[in-house]
Write an enzyme that holds these catalytic residues in place. Structure first.
Site, PDB file in Angstrom:
ATOM      1  N   SER A   1       4.584   0.892  -4.241  1.00  0.00           N
ATOM      2  CA  SER A   1       5.829   0.378  -4.840  1.00  0.00           C
ATOM      3  C   SER A   1       5.679   0.124  -6.346  1.00  0.00           C
ATOM      4  O   SER A   1       6.620   0.381  -7.101  1.00  0.00           O
ATOM      5  CB  SER A   1       6.299  -0.885  -4.127  1.00  0.00           C
ATOM      6  OG  SER A   1       5.353  -1.906  -4.300  1.00  0.00           O
TER       7      SER A   1
ATOM      8  N   ALA B   1       3.776   1.717  -8.556  1.00  0.00           N
ATOM      9  CA  ALA B   1       3.854   2.989  -9.285  1.00  0.00           C
ATOM     10  C   ALA B   1       5.268   3.558  -9.201  1.00  0.00           C
ATOM     11  O   ALA B   1       5.806   4.076 -10.191  1.00  0.00           O
ATOM     12  CB  ALA B   1       2.855   3.994  -8.696  1.00  0.00           C
TER      13      ALA B   1
ATOM     14  N   GLY C   1       0.794  -1.220   0.000  1.00  0.00           N
ATOM     15  CA  GLY C   1       0.000   0.000   0.000  1.00  0.00           C
ATOM     16  C   GLY C   1       0.827   1.270   0.000  1.00  0.00           C
ATOM     17  O   GLY C   1       0.298   2.366   0.180  1.00  0.00           O
TER      18      GLY C   1
ATOM     19  N   ASP D   1      -1.456   7.079  -7.113  1.00  0.00           N
ATOM     20  CA  ASP D   1      -0.153   6.494  -6.763  1.00  0.00           C
ATOM     21  C   ASP D   1       0.948   7.019  -7.689  1.00  0.00           C
ATOM     22  O   ASP D   1       2.059   7.322  -7.247  1.00  0.00           O
ATOM     23  CB  ASP D   1      -0.202   4.960  -6.857  1.00  0.00           C
ATOM     24  CG  ASP D   1      -1.016   4.353  -5.733  1.00  0.00           C
ATOM     25  OD1 ASP D   1      -1.743   5.104  -5.049  1.00  0.00           O
ATOM     26  OD2 ASP D   1      -0.944   3.128  -5.536  1.00  0.00           O
TER      27      ASP D   1
END
Ligand code: MEV
Length: 315
Positions: A105, A107, A102, A149
């Site tokens: 990582s 992106a 969450g 993200d």
């Protein structure tokens, strides 16, 4: 001696304070960069086939496991755009962002790889192009990404974000400290996003749509709490947000356990952050001492790692 050509690209983790999942459906979200965790990609030349070296795979780029399909997509898109499809490249990925927790990582690696490849070929990369490439990778990794993200792992300021709209930088000036706790269990963002999509198309569509609207309202109110330096109300809003996320079935036993632990240790509020079903939780503490106490309790309760993030003077 001949100089070695090298390209470098960086990105960092992100934390969603409020608004995950609902943001996919047009509700606002508040998020900020999390520079305590970083991603670095290095590109150099190789004599053989293009290779990639990361924590999950080390070998020929073309034979990467399906799990890393989104990375192959980034390389393909960038090299096609730069007209360098036959370039012989060695790509090295180093990350302190825990994967699938969450913190963005997937992106972040797409951001850092895109930047490293443009840097290697000495070409300018616009923000728009970066976000388009990362969106294509994130569609493979997450199914239906909001774009939050991609933005948050590449931007340096906290944001109030609405999908497809101009985002709004925020100043964090809160007399409170955020604790981040990693359950150590991988989250399942793609499955969680797909399951929310099913819910809002299913027989209780109206109920779940209302749930997403309520999350949006909490985000709007939280923006006001941040502006007014009202940590107590923000903490309550975070706990309310967690109840709504639980109803959407995107929490997990491990997340609930750490959230309850933080609550019992005196947090002002706590919730999951990011896609959920594993991954990380966040808790708001009144000051650093309380944050350290919460971190200790989280560790005793099984957290894989904890971080402390000061919420004062960040813009
Ligand atoms: C994932 O970090 C956040 C979600 O809201 C998905 C998205 O915004 O793309 C769950």
């Amino acid at each position: 001696m001949e100089e070695i050509k090298i390209g470098r690209g960086f990105a960092h983790g992100k934390i969603i304070l409020m608004g995950e999942h609902a943001v996919v459906y047009g509700q606002p979200a508040i998020a900020f960069p999390f520079p305590a965790t970083k991603m670095e990609v290095t590109v150099t030349e190789t004599s053989g086939e293009p290779t990639i070296d990361c924590a999950f795979y080390s070998g020929v780029l073309a034979k990467m496991p399906e799990l890393l399909e989104s990375l192959r997509k980034v390389a393909e898109l960038v090299l096609t755009d730069l007209n360098q499809q036959s370039a012989k490249l060695k790509i090295k990925i180093e990350s302190s962002i825990p994967a699938e927790r969450g913190m963005g990582s997937s992106a972040a690696v797409a951001v850092a790889l895109t930047r490293a490849l443009y840097n290697y070929f000495g070409r300018k990369l616009s923000k728009k192009k970066l976000l388009t490439i990362v969106a294509a990778a994130e569609t493979i990794a997450h199914g239906n990404p909001s774009g939050l993200d991609a933005l948050m792992t590449s931007e340096e300021t906290p944001l109030y974000f609405i999908k497809g709209k101009e985002f709004c930088p925020l100043t964090l000036n809160l007399d409170a400290v955020l604790v981040v706790g990693d359950t150590g269990k991988t989250g399942q963002t793609k499955a969680a996003v797909a399951s929310v999509a099913e819910k809002i198309r299913g027989s209780k569509a109206e109920y779940y749509q209302k749930n997403l609207d309520n999350i949006g309202d909490l985000v709007k109110r939280s923006r006001g709490f941040l502006e007014k330096n009202d940590a107590a109300s923000l903490g309550k809003a975070m706990s309310e947000g967690q109840k709504l996320l639980k109803e959407l079935d995107v929490s997990s036993y491990e997340l609930d356990h750490l959230i309850e632990t933080a609550d019992s240790a005196g947090a002002l509020g706590a919730k999951l952050t990011g896609g959920g079903r594993g991954g990380c939780m966040i808790a708001l503490a009144s000051d650093r001492k309380k944050a350290e106490e919460i971190c200790l309790e989280l560790t005793l309760a099984g957290a894989r790692a904890t971080w402390i993030y000061e919420m004062r003077g960040i813009s």
